[in-house]
Design a protein around this motif. Structure first.
Motif, PDB file in Angstrom:
ATOM      1  N   ASN A   1       0.861  -1.188   0.000  1.00 42.36           N
ATOM      2  CA  ASN A   1       0.000   0.000   0.000  1.00 42.36           C
ATOM      3  C   ASN A   1       0.892   1.230   0.000  1.00 42.36           C
ATOM      4  OD1 ASN A   1      -2.285   1.591   0.015  1.00 42.36           O
ATOM      5  ND2 ASN A   1      -2.790   1.227   2.153  1.00 42.36           N
ATOM      6  N   TYR A   2       1.852   1.229  -0.912  1.00 41.30           N
ATOM      7  CA  TYR A   2       2.828   2.314  -0.964  1.00 41.30           C
ATOM      8  C   TYR A   2       2.187   3.649  -1.309  1.00 41.30           C
ATOM      9  CZ  TYR A   2       7.100   4.873  -1.978  1.00 41.30           C
ATOM     10  OH  TYR A   2       8.110   5.804  -1.981  1.00 41.30           O
ATOM     11  N   ALA A   3       1.076   3.625  -2.005  1.00 43.36           N
ATOM     12  CA  ALA A   3       0.402   4.877  -2.339  1.00 43.36           C
ATOM     13  C   ALA A   3       0.068   5.644  -1.055  1.00 43.36           C
ATOM     14  CB  ALA A   3      -0.861   4.596  -3.139  1.00 43.36           C
ATOM     15  N   ARG A   4      -0.449   4.945  -0.061  1.00 40.16           N
ATOM     16  CA  ARG A   4      -0.757   5.603   1.204  1.00 40.16           C
ATOM     17  C   ARG A   4       0.514   5.944   1.980  1.00 40.16           C
ATOM     18  NH1 ARG A   4      -4.338   3.359   6.370  1.00 40.16           N
ATOM     19  NH2 ARG A   4      -4.301   5.333   7.514  1.00 40.16           N
TER      20      ARG A   4
ATOM     21  N   PHE B   1       6.695  -8.840   2.684  1.00 41.24           N
ATOM     22  CA  PHE B   1       5.878  -7.697   2.279  1.00 41.24           C
ATOM     23  C   PHE B   1       5.321  -6.963   3.492  1.00 41.24           C
ATOM     24  CE2 PHE B   1       5.911 -10.627  -1.261  1.00 41.24           C
ATOM     25  CZ  PHE B   1       6.057  -9.798  -2.366  1.00 41.24           C
ATOM     26  N   SER B   2       4.974  -5.705   3.289  1.00 36.55           N
ATOM     27  CA  SER B   2       4.368  -4.896   4.343  1.00 36.55           C
ATOM     28  C   SER B   2       3.060  -4.299   3.838  1.00 36.55           C
ATOM     29  CB  SER B   2       5.321  -3.776   4.777  1.00 36.55           C
ATOM     30  OG  SER B   2       5.599  -2.897   3.696  1.00 36.55           O
ATOM     31  N   ASN B   3       2.202  -3.918   4.776  1.00 33.45           N
ATOM     32  CA  ASN B   3       0.921  -3.276   4.454  1.00 33.45           C
ATOM     33  C   ASN B   3       0.072  -4.089   3.474  1.00 33.45           C
ATOM     34  OD1 ASN B   3       1.455  -0.989   6.107  1.00 33.45           O
ATOM     35  ND2 ASN B   3       2.722  -0.107   4.487  1.00 33.45           N
TER      36      ASN B   3
ATOM     37  N   PHE C   1     -10.035  -0.025  -5.453  1.00 35.64           N
ATOM     38  CA  PHE C   1      -9.278  -1.146  -4.917  1.00 35.64           C
ATOM     39  C   PHE C   1      -7.854  -0.659  -4.666  1.00 35.64           C
ATOM     40  CE2 PHE C   1     -12.117  -4.132  -7.611  1.00 35.64           C
ATOM     41  CZ  PHE C   1     -13.070  -4.173  -6.597  1.00 35.64           C
ATOM     42  N   TYR C   2      -7.041  -1.514  -4.078  1.00 34.18           N
ATOM     43  CA  TYR C   2      -5.650  -1.142  -3.812  1.00 34.18           C
ATOM     44  C   TYR C   2      -4.790  -1.412  -5.048  1.00 34.18           C
ATOM     45  CZ  TYR C   2      -7.117  -0.729   1.008  1.00 34.18           C
ATOM     46  OH  TYR C   2      -7.771  -0.340   2.155  1.00 34.18           O
TER      47      TYR C   2
END
Length: 244
Positions: A64-67, A165-167, A203-204
């Motif tokens: 969720n790098y966008a956030r 991975f994260s988020n 969506f993500y």
């Protein structure tokens, strides 16, 4: 004349530089072969990037790098979810790790993906042929009717892969694959299936780029390097000593 026998016992033959190098090269090649055979599908390249050997692509480790990066714009929610158009634009303009060729991952339509165990109208079960479905189903153990975050029954490798991975979001991620005008394929990580829906929903987005970001020599290249090193050593040993 027979071969010269040295040492205390018969059968212990004198091994010249070529023979010793051949044995060393063989051992090194064996190590390369074994290590290559034991390789997993995902490798942490550092800097928030994960290399996928199955598809020869590199994933952004932050799902969720966008956030995380504070990305804002039309069609982008505060939690990072966004419409397909916004997600496609975000990935296309993303510059990360010195690379600017990021994009949305692909999916294979269920009717065309031979890995799907069941297809119905607009969705598919157990599909893993696409980049996005392969990651979640094969590598991360996302099962039908279960969240990707539910690791019950996952293999040790899948559990280790998820930790890379994260988020990770238990909802849905856009793919870059079109179903029809105004409708795009996505993968539902809260149920382990792929489907398609209108691109105006949110969506993500997970970014991916082609190839490997690390300059790691392939086994054949490493073997050639070992051969070159051995040849250099032999040449130096054979070089005549200048007279004093």
């Amino acid at each position: 004349m027979g071969r010269r026998c040295v040492g205390r016992e018969a059968g212990q033959w004198n091994e010249g530089p070529l023979m010793r190098f051949t044995k060393s090269w063989g051992a090194a090649a064996a190590i390369v072969t074994v290590s290559g055979a034991a390789q997993a599908a995902l490798f942490d390249r550092g800097g928030g990037m994960i290399y996928d050997t199955t598809h020869d692509i590199t994933w952004l480790a932050d799902m969720n790098y966008a956030r995380t990066s504070g990305h804002i714009g039309d069609g982008v929610n505060t939690d990072g979810a966004m419409t397909w158009d916004a997600a496609d634009s975000w990935a296309d303009h993303l510059v990360y790790g010195g690379f600017d060729d990021w994009r949305l991952p692909t999916l294979i339509p269920s009717a065309e993906d031979k890995t799907c165990s069941r297809t119905f109208l607009w969705a598919g079960d157990h599909c893993s042929g696409g980049e996005l479905s392969g990651l979640f189903v094969t590598d991360l153990g996302n099962k039908v009717n279960e969240s990707v975050l539910n690791q019950t029954g996952d293999t040790a490798e899948q559990i280790a892969n998820l930790a890379l991975f994260s988020n990770v979001q238990s909802y849905a991620y856009w793919s870059g694959t079109k179903a029809m005008d105004g409708i795009m394929w996505y993968f539902a990580t809260n149920g382990g299936i792929q489907s398609n829906y209108y691109q105006y929903v949110t969506f993500y987005a997970l970014a991916v780029r082609p190839g490997d970001v690390a300059a790691v020599p392939e086994p054949p290249t490493l073997v050639l390097a070992l051969l070159g090193l051995g040849a250099t050593v032999m040449w130096r040993r054979r070089r005549p000593v200048p007279a004093a």
